[in-house]
Design a protein around this motif. Structure first.
Motif, PDB file in Angstrom:
ATOM      1  N   ARG A  94       6.011  14.975  -1.215  1.00 32.09           N
ATOM      2  CA  ARG A  94       5.468  13.684  -1.661  1.00 32.09           C
ATOM      3  C   ARG A  94       6.532  12.753  -2.232  1.00 32.09           C
ATOM      4  O   ARG A  94       7.488  13.195  -2.843  1.00 32.09           O
ATOM      5  CB  ARG A  94       4.423  13.974  -2.742  1.00 32.09           C
ATOM      6  N   VAL A  95       6.366  11.480  -2.001  1.00 26.53           N
ATOM      7  CA  VAL A  95       7.176  10.479  -2.725  1.00 26.53           C
ATOM      8  C   VAL A  95       6.214   9.368  -3.159  1.00 26.53           C
ATOM      9  O   VAL A  95       5.109   9.260  -2.617  1.00 26.53           O
ATOM     10  CB  VAL A  95       8.280   9.853  -1.834  1.00 26.53           C
ATOM     11  N   SER A  96       6.635   8.574  -4.100  1.00 25.37           N
ATOM     12  CA  SER A  96       5.832   7.395  -4.448  1.00 25.37           C
ATOM     13  C   SER A  96       5.931   6.419  -3.286  1.00 25.37           C
ATOM     14  O   SER A  96       7.035   6.027  -2.902  1.00 25.37           O
ATOM     15  CB  SER A  96       6.367   6.732  -5.720  1.00 25.37           C
ATOM     16  N   PHE A 107       4.114  -5.010  -4.065  1.00 28.97           N
ATOM     17  CA  PHE A 107       3.699  -3.962  -3.120  1.00 28.97           C
ATOM     18  C   PHE A 107       2.243  -3.546  -3.333  1.00 28.97           C
ATOM     19  O   PHE A 107       1.591  -3.055  -2.412  1.00 28.97           O
ATOM     20  CB  PHE A 107       4.644  -2.745  -3.187  1.00 28.97           C
ATOM     21  N   GLN A 163       4.279  -6.826  -9.353  1.00 33.48           N
ATOM     22  CA  GLN A 163       4.712  -5.796  -8.399  1.00 33.48           C
ATOM     23  C   GLN A 163       3.964  -6.030  -7.075  1.00 33.48           C
ATOM     24  O   GLN A 163       2.840  -5.544  -6.881  1.00 33.48           O
ATOM     25  CB  GLN A 163       4.461  -4.410  -8.970  1.00 33.48           C
ATOM     26  N   ARG A 178      15.104  15.431  -9.675  1.00 32.93           N
ATOM     27  CA  ARG A 178      14.510  15.771 -10.971  1.00 32.93           C
ATOM     28  C   ARG A 178      15.546  16.511 -11.823  1.00 32.93           C
ATOM     29  O   ARG A 178      16.534  17.012 -11.306  1.00 32.93           O
ATOM     30  CB  ARG A 178      13.300  16.695 -10.759  1.00 32.93           C
ATOM     31  N   SER A 235      13.522  11.445  -5.011  1.00 29.94           N
ATOM     32  CA  SER A 235      14.377  11.212  -6.186  1.00 29.94           C
ATOM     33  C   SER A 235      14.573  12.548  -6.907  1.00 29.94           C
ATOM     34  O   SER A 235      13.665  13.376  -6.955  1.00 29.94           O
ATOM     35  CB  SER A 235      13.780  10.147  -7.087  1.00 29.94           C
ATOM     36  N   MET A 281      -4.708   2.937 -15.283  1.00 25.03           N
ATOM     37  CA  MET A 281      -3.776   3.220 -14.194  1.00 25.03           C
ATOM     38  C   MET A 281      -4.237   2.578 -12.890  1.00 25.03           C
ATOM     39  O   MET A 281      -5.393   2.715 -12.504  1.00 25.03           O
ATOM     40  CB  MET A 281      -3.688   4.747 -14.022  1.00 25.03           C
ATOM     41  N   ARG A 298       5.455   2.858  -1.547  1.00 24.49           N
ATOM     42  CA  ARG A 298       5.304   1.441  -1.908  1.00 24.49           C
ATOM     43  C   ARG A 298       5.257   0.556  -0.664  1.00 24.49           C
ATOM     44  O   ARG A 298       5.371  -0.654  -0.751  1.00 24.49           O
ATOM     45  CB  ARG A 298       6.455   1.019  -2.828  1.00 24.49           C
ATOM     46  N   CYS A 346       1.155   5.195  -5.186  1.00 27.46           N
ATOM     47  CA  CYS A 346       2.162   5.024  -6.238  1.00 27.46           C
ATOM     48  C   CYS A 346       1.446   4.669  -7.531  1.00 27.46           C
ATOM     49  O   CYS A 346       0.658   3.719  -7.574  1.00 27.46           O
ATOM     50  CB  CYS A 346       3.137   3.907  -5.856  1.00 27.46           C
ATOM     51  N   TYR A 347       1.686   5.462  -8.565  1.00 27.66           N
ATOM     52  CA  TYR A 347       1.100   5.113  -9.862  1.00 27.66           C
ATOM     53  C   TYR A 347       1.683   3.795 -10.345  1.00 27.66           C
ATOM     54  O   TYR A 347       2.888   3.564 -10.206  1.00 27.66           O
ATOM     55  CB  TYR A 347       1.448   6.184 -10.903  1.00 27.66           C
ATOM     56  N   VAL A 348       0.844   2.955 -10.923  1.00 23.03           N
ATOM     57  CA  VAL A 348       1.347   1.738 -11.553  1.00 23.03           C
ATOM     58  C   VAL A 348       0.829   1.712 -12.988  1.00 23.03           C
ATOM     59  O   VAL A 348      -0.334   1.397 -13.243  1.00 23.03           O
ATOM     60  CB  VAL A 348       0.897   0.480 -10.783  1.00 23.03           C
ATOM     61  N   GLY A 349       1.723   2.101 -13.882  1.00 24.42           N
ATOM     62  CA  GLY A 349       1.334   2.171 -15.293  1.00 24.42           C
ATOM     63  C   GLY A 349       1.424   0.813 -15.966  1.00 24.42           C
ATOM     64  O   GLY A 349       0.928   0.632 -17.078  1.00 24.42           O
ATOM     65  N   SER A 350       2.052  -0.145 -15.283  1.00 30.52           N
ATOM     66  CA  SER A 350       2.211  -1.461 -15.946  1.00 30.52           C
ATOM     67  C   SER A 350       0.916  -2.249 -15.985  1.00 30.52           C
ATOM     68  O   SER A 350       0.913  -3.441 -16.296  1.00 30.52           O
ATOM     69  CB  SER A 350       3.315  -2.297 -15.309  1.00 30.52           C
TER      70      SER A 350
END
Ligand SMILES: Cc1cc2nc3c(=O)[nH]c(=O)nc-3n(C[C@H](O)[C@H](O)[C@H](O)COP(=O)(O)O)c2cc1C
Length: 267
Positions: free
Chosen positions: A8-10, A66, A64, A181, A179, A163, A12, A137-141
């Protein structure tokens, strides 16, 4: 599941197809089967596909773009509104008074439980989606402009847009870049907490520092820690999130604290 998860990747960038109804049903049903504190399900989920609405959400989530490009955006809402309405509808405040038990509106612990429940449900949705070839993709903003977002989504009190999760199928020939870890030895400790010493901290951050030195440095920062602090931890968007959270906490805590004070005075 583990292999799938490691791949998995985030995501966008999304394939243009809309999410098939049966796939979305499976994703939502996985979310709703999540563990939940006291089986309360202290959340609601908004499924948003209207283009204008997605664009406004993208704008409010720190611009954002995307987010608006995803075919579906799920907004996971921490929600104590339903249970508290139910309590009041069923005479719980009066009953509590008769029984000499404190009745309080949602307070900090209720906020925490709702946040925990909401994130667990969101994560189940993300995992289920991934199993169907749907990235997210999580967007916490979402908390950066929490007040405006709550108004735009027409949320009642005691409902927080915790979220935002844009999702869509992986595009054809999408090249996944994973990415890195931190290594397990810096994160998982056996039996007791291990305070990392200076050498271990240096090792933990070595690969991040190497990546940092490959990039142009900005704002006169001299190392990765300074770069990262200015980019994220000390950024204006983090400060705005902190202000939103303080406001949410105040809204949830002040009536709660007042009810406890009144109760104590009565005693
Ligand atoms: C709580 C949380 C909030 C996040 N918020 C954002 C966000 O606002 N925008 C974004 O592009 N990615 C966001 N992400 C995704 C992370 O940037 C991403 O998970 C991280 O860089 C690791 O990359 P990976 O998911 O591809 O492994 C968020 C992830 C989490 C868990």
């Amino acid at each position: 599941m583990i292999d799938l998860w490691k791949e998995r990747v985030s995501l966008r960038r999304y394939a243009p197809e809309t999410i098939r109804e049966e796939d979305m049903e499976a994703i939502l049903s996985a979310a709703l089967s999540s563990p939940t504190a006291g089986n309360q399900m202290l959340y609601s989920v908004l499924k948003i596909e209207d283009q204008k609405a997605k664009e406004r959400i993208a704008e409010l989530c720190n611009q954002q773009k995307f987010i608006a490009a995803a075919p579906t955006v799920l907004v996971f809402l921490a929600d104590q509104y339903k249970w508290y309405n139910y309590y009041e509808m069923n005479g719980v405040p009066e009953y509590a008074r008769e029984e000499g038990i404190a009745y309080h509106p949602p307070g900090p612990a209720d906020l925490l439980l709702a946040f925990e429940d909401t994130m667990i449900a969101a994560h189940s949705a993300v995992i289920a989606a991934e199993s169907l070839g749907i990235g997210s993709c999580y967007v916490g903003s979402s908390l950066v402009n929490e007040k405006e977002l709550a108004e735009f989504l027409n949320l009642p009190e005691y409902v927080v847009p915790l979220m935002v999760v844009p999702m869509g199928y992986y595009p054809n020939n999408f090249k996944r870049v994973h990415s890195q870890r931190f290594e397990k030895r810096f994160v998982v400790f056996n039996e007791t907490y291990h305070r990392l010493n200076i050498e271990e901290l240096k090792e933990m951050f070595r690969s991040r520092e190497e990546q940092y030195s490959c990039h142009a440095q900005t704002h006169n920062n001299k190392n990765f820690a300074q770069y990262y602090y200015i980019k994220k931890t000390g950024s204006s968007f983090m400060n705005r999130m902190a202000q939103s959270l303080e406001r949410i906490y105040y809204r949830w805590n002040s009536k709660h604290a007042l009810s406890k004070k009144t109760k104590n005075t009565a005693q």
